[in-house]
Design an enzyme around this catalytic site. Structure first.
Site, PDB file in Angstrom:
ATOM      1  CG  ASN A   1      -6.375  -0.234   2.876  1.00 43.60           C
ATOM      2  OD1 ASN A   1      -5.892   0.355   1.920  1.00 43.60           O
ATOM      3  ND2 ASN A   1      -5.655  -0.987   3.692  1.00 43.60           N
TER       4      ASN A   1
ATOM      5  CB  CYS B   1      -0.937   0.005   1.210  1.00 49.90           C
ATOM      6  SG  CYS B   1      -2.052  -1.403   1.227  1.00 49.90           S
TER       7      CYS B   1
ATOM      8  CG  HIS C   1      -2.180   3.318   3.711  1.00 53.00           C
ATOM      9  ND1 HIS C   1      -3.005   3.275   2.608  1.00 53.00           N
ATOM     10  CD2 HIS C   1      -2.170   2.061   4.225  1.00 53.00           C
ATOM     11  CE1 HIS C   1      -3.458   2.044   2.464  1.00 53.00           C
ATOM     12  NE2 HIS C   1      -2.977   1.291   3.435  1.00 53.00           N
TER      13      HIS C   1
END
Ligand code: UT7
Length: 325
Positions: A280, A110, A250
């Site tokens: 997410n 990510c 994030h």
């Protein structure tokens, strides 16, 4: 070095916590209390990540007034690329009209968008390309195990794009901090489908082509590395936490964001969260959140913006931006 423009795209289908399949034995209460997620966007089955990336890239190109033919390099970050090869960036480049640009993918969990942004800034600085198109694109729903409630409720599909160019733009890139601890590589992975464990009838039967995660360990890792990386990049740039106008972490879990912000001493009103709406979105989470901040009029000329990501690898990365400079 500047981030000249942003573009985003998310699939229209919103799936709220209450709309998740009943067999998961989960609840809106568990998901929203433990993660802050209330909804996520899910692409139609069979949609490749490039399709989302192309939409986001077109928006960024238009917003910056960039002729696609002037793009020298396309970098796509994704954990759910179209295929193992060719690069998803190759399809995006062809579709947006940057046909002769170099094109490659970044696989850094990510944190991919921050890594790709760093690669883009370095390429422009080194004269490798005048303008770089950076894309974070995910159809992560395609690699989720929809039998595993501990992972599938957390993620959503989406894409974000940015143009990196030497001229002045929306945000001046002040620096990067990138890192990785490969001893944690097994904690967040898609076990099969590569040379380590090639695809076979058995790997399919054992559901080894889906994302697997040790959530508790990744949580511990994230709450440690996010503040450490943020502090390091600020120190390197000679800036202080007090100067940060907007922290865009994030988006994995609201609890991770809250712990990291608290450790850093960044007040809640300077922290961006888009988790409730999108979940997410992996490599797309930071550009989607930045675009969110723009929409909400939370980014102003001269603002110091801190971006910090983490993910599979286990990787982490921060980028410091001066908005509108
Ligand atoms: O981009 C990087 C991706 N990384 C991440 O998103 C991971 C970061 N980790 C986390 O965000 C958290 O660790 C999770 C949200 C994944 C899990 O939260 P937690 O508070 O660490 O829960 P847990 O794993 O300790 O599980 C607590 C309980 C367990 O039940 P028992 O063993 O206590 O009876 C789980 O089986 O919650 C259960 N559980 C669920 N219950 C309802 C796990 N998932 C669910 C669910 N619905 N979806």
């Amino acid at each position: 070095m500047a981030l000249a423009a942003l573009g985003t795209w998310v699939p229209p289908r919103a799936v709220g916590n209450k709309d998740l399949p009943a067999h998961l034995e989960t609840s809106d209460e568990w998901i929203s209390q433990r993660t802050g997620i209330r909804s996520r966007r899910i692409a139609d089955s069979g949609t490749p990540a490039s399709e989302l990336g192309i939409e986001a890239a077109r928006e960024a190109l238009t917003a910056s007034g960039t002729d696609p033919g002037d793009i020298g390099l396309v970098i796509c970050a994704s954990v759910s690329p179209d295929q193992l090869m060719p690069a998803t960036a190759a399809r995006i480049a062809a579709a947006v009209g940057a046909g002769n640009a170099g094109a490659y993918d970044v696989l850094a969990g990510c944190t991919g968008f921050i890594y790709a942004l760093g690669a883009a800034a370095s390429s422009v600085a080194a004269g490798l390309a005048e303008r770089v198109l950076v894309v974070g694109a995910e159809v992560i729903s395609s690699i989720l195990d929809w039998e595993d409630r501990s992972t599938c409720v957390l993620f959503g599909d989406g894409a974000g794009a940015a143009i990196v160019a030497p001229a002045e733009g929306r945000g001046r890139l002040l620096g990067f901090d990138l890192g990785n601890d490969g001893t944690g590589a097994d904690l967040l992975e898609v076990p099969a489908g590569g040379s380590r464990l090639p695809a076979s009838a058995q790997t399919v039967q054992q559901r080894l082509h889906f994302l697997r995660m040790n959530g508790r360990e990744v949580y511990r890792f994230a709450t440690r590395v996010v503040p450490e990386s943020a502090e390091r990049i600020l120190a390197e740039a000679g800036r202080s936490v007090a100067e940060v106008d907007l922290f865009v972490p994030h988006q994995a879990n609201q609890r991770i964001i809250d712990v990291a912000a608290k450790k850093l001493g960044i007040p809640e009103d300077r922290v961006l969260s888009s988790l409730a709406e999108y979940g997410n979105t992996s490599c797309a989470s930071i550009p989607i959140s930045l675009a969110h901040a723009l929409e909400q009029d939370r980014l102003h000329d001269g603002d110091l913006v801190l971006l910090t990501g983490f993910g599979a690898g286990l990787s982490w990365g921060s980028c410091l931006l001066e908005w509108g400079a």
